[in-house]
Design a protein around this motif. Structure first.
Motif, PDB file in Angstrom:
ATOM      1  N   ASN A   1      -3.365   6.428  -7.766  1.00  0.00           N
ATOM      2  CA  ASN A   1      -2.590   7.259  -6.850  1.00  0.00           C
ATOM      3  C   ASN A   1      -2.713   8.710  -7.330  1.00  0.00           C
ATOM      4  N   THR A   2      -3.417   9.506  -6.539  1.00  0.00           N
ATOM      5  CA  THR A   2      -3.649  10.911  -6.924  1.00  0.00           C
ATOM      6  C   THR A   2      -2.450  11.810  -6.639  1.00  0.00           C
ATOM      7  N   VAL A   3      -1.543  11.359  -5.800  1.00  0.00           N
ATOM      8  CA  VAL A   3      -0.375  12.171  -5.454  1.00  0.00           C
ATOM      9  C   VAL A   3       0.573  12.257  -6.640  1.00  0.00           C
ATOM     10  N   ILE A   4       0.822  11.105  -7.192  1.00  0.00           N
ATOM     11  CA  ILE A   4       1.766  11.067  -8.313  1.00  0.00           C
ATOM     12  C   ILE A   4       1.031  10.891  -9.645  1.00  0.00           C
TER      13      ILE A   4
ATOM     14  N   ARG B   1       0.846  -1.198   0.000  1.00  0.00           N
ATOM     15  CA  ARG B   1       0.000   0.000   0.000  1.00  0.00           C
ATOM     16  C   ARG B   1       0.880   1.246   0.000  1.00  0.00           C
ATOM     17  N   TYR B   2       0.565   2.136  -0.937  1.00  0.00           N
ATOM     18  CA  TYR B   2       1.352   3.362  -1.088  1.00  0.00           C
ATOM     19  C   TYR B   2       0.544   4.555  -0.591  1.00  0.00           C
ATOM     20  N   PRO B   3       1.253   5.569  -0.077  1.00  0.00           N
ATOM     21  CA  PRO B   3       0.548   6.777   0.389  1.00  0.00           C
ATOM     22  C   PRO B   3      -0.194   7.465  -0.745  1.00  0.00           C
ATOM     23  N   GLY B   4      -1.438   7.846  -0.471  1.00  0.00           N
ATOM     24  CA  GLY B   4      -2.240   8.536  -1.470  1.00  0.00           C
ATOM     25  C   GLY B   4      -2.888   7.620  -2.486  1.00  0.00           C
ATOM     26  N   ALA B   5      -2.713   6.247  -2.340  1.00  0.00           N
ATOM     27  CA  ALA B   5      -3.274   5.303  -3.317  1.00  0.00           C
ATOM     28  C   ALA B   5      -4.527   4.646  -2.752  1.00  0.00           C
TER      29      ALA B   5
END
Length: 444
Positions: free
Chosen positions: A422-425, A369-373
């Motif tokens: 993932n909205t961050v990247i 799990r990745y941050p922002g995903a």
């Protein structure tokens, strides 16, 4: 002393011959001299005087005289108008021995009532029954007695007011069970299942099972009857005697898990190929892959399914995918052809035979799990019949649910997709699990 006794005493005294010396005196009235013996003998006026008594009177001779008595007078009629009856008068004195010189002819002898003189001058009994001179009723029978007769009834009858009436023996419970009255007698019979004993009255149970077994199979004797019983697996017919095979298979469809076969007196269950029959009539799958009873070659993988097996060929990845393990294909990111394709494809196989619905059959989740995903799970292909759907159970997991029962034999291939956003990247990618589902022909 009564007048009658006094008269008899005078008659007896005066009836003697007065012989003093050689002078002979005449006899008294009612007697006459016997010239042979010189004695005074009684004169029977009833025989010598015509119509000595008239009307309904009967003449009774007495010593020195006679009496006229009514015919209905029992005093002078019993027994049989015998003037010498001990109940009325004392017997005459015994005669003196006769002198030894010729005698004159004696008066003829007379027999009492009910007797008659025989050819040998003896009084013999008259058989009124044989001569039909009796007065018995036609319903009676005549029984001869000495000097008379008796009217009686035969056995089974009783005398009532001069008539012989039948005795109803059945009213007195002479018979044990059934009684039939007949004139002068009765007849005993028994109910079915009983026989009459030698006494002609009591009844004894008949053991039909030993005498003449009427049952086709088993016989049970009862009091007065019997019952037929059938062997296990047979049922008694309407006639209560015959037995027919019982079709156990028709009683319930759950008797056997697969198929029931009826046979005389029993049944048996059998299973299709690929199963073995257990003691409780259930069918259990044979794992051909474990026991080595399969036809897969060395390059193939044996996969067991209910009632059989599948020989799985090695996974071959299509362009532009590359094989990274025996069942895992990956599309390299540096390959321009992989831009719109799932990043990885993972192959899985499973058997869902016998599953009830709704049923959770497969679970998938993200490995990291990745941050922002966030993750989206969906069925990408193979669900044209709407038999499955994906239920998201958490932020990174979902479960495949089978919603409709599946009939086999059948193979279904579903592509289960997990989309990563993932909205961050500003990234969007996906991975696919290619699930091959096998459905057996049988629901067990």
């Amino acid at each position: 002393m009564t007048g009658l006794k006094r008269l008899m005493t005078i008659l007896m005294v005066t009836g003697c011959l007065l012989n003093h010396g050689k002078t002979q005196q005449p006899c008294s009235n009612g007697f006459e001299v016997d010239r042979t013996t010189g004695r005074c003998l009684d004169v029977d006026e009833c025989r010598t005087i015509a119509e000595a008594c008239r009307g309904d009177m009967v003449c009774v001779n007495q010593h020195g005289g006679y009496l006229c008595a009514p015919r209905t007078d029992s005093v002078y009629r019993t027994p049989f108008m015998n003037p010498y009856a001990a109940s009325l008068y004392p017997p005459p004195p015994a005669p003196a021995p006769a002198p030894n010189y010729p005698t004159a002819a004696r008066a003829p002898l007379m027999c009492r009532f009910g007797f008659q003189m025989s050819d040998s001058n003896q009084c013999v009994d008259v058989d009124e029954c044989a001569s039909e001179s009796h007065q018995c009723n036609p319903t009676q029978i005549c029984i001869n007695t000495e000097g008379g007769y008796t009217c009686s009834c035969t056995e089974g009858y009783w005398l009532l007011e001069g008539q012989c009436l039948d005795i109803d023996e059945c009213r007195f419970g002479y018979c044990h069970q059934l009684c039939a009255n007949v004139p002068g007698s009765y007849s005993c019979t028994c109910n079915p299942g009983f026989i009459l004993n030698e006494d002609g009255r009591s009844c004894q149970d008949v053991n039909e099972c030993t005498a003449n077994n009427p049952c086709v199979q088993n016989c049970v004797n009862t009091y007065g009857s019997f019952l037929c019983r059938c062997d296990p697996g047979y049922e008694l017919e309407a006639d209560g005697i015959s037995c027919t095979d019982m079709d156990e298979c028709s009683f319930s469809e759950f008797l056997c898990q697969h198929e029931c076969v009826n046979q005389p007196g029993s049944y048996y269950c059998f299973c299709p190929a690929g199963y073995v029959l257990l003691d409780d009539t259930r069918c259990q799958d044979v794992n051909e892959c474990e026991v080595g009873n399969h036809t897969c070659n060395l390059q193939q993988t044996c996969f067991n399914i209910q009632g059989g097996f599948k020989c799985l060929d090695p996974v071959r990845c299509e362009e532009p995918y590359l094989l990274i393990s025996e069942n895992h294909c990956m599309c390299p990111a540096e390959n321009p052809g992989c831009r719109d394709q799932p990043f990885t494809i993972l192959y899985r196989d499973m058997d869902v035979s016998g599953r009830t619905v709704p049923s959770d059959i497969f679970q998938m989740q993200a490995t990291s799990r990745y941050p922002g995903a966030y993750y989206i799970f969906q069925i990408k292909s193979g669900n044209e019949g709407r038999e499955f759907y994906m239920r998201q159970t958490g932020p990174i997991s979902a479960t495949l649910v089978m919603t409709r029962p599946l009939k086999g034999p059948r193979e279904i291939q579903l592509d289960l997709e997990m989309v990563t956003v993932n909205t961050v990247i500003n990234f969007r990618g996906s991975s696919v699990i290619r699930l091959r589902i096998y459905v057996s022909q049988y629901p067990f």
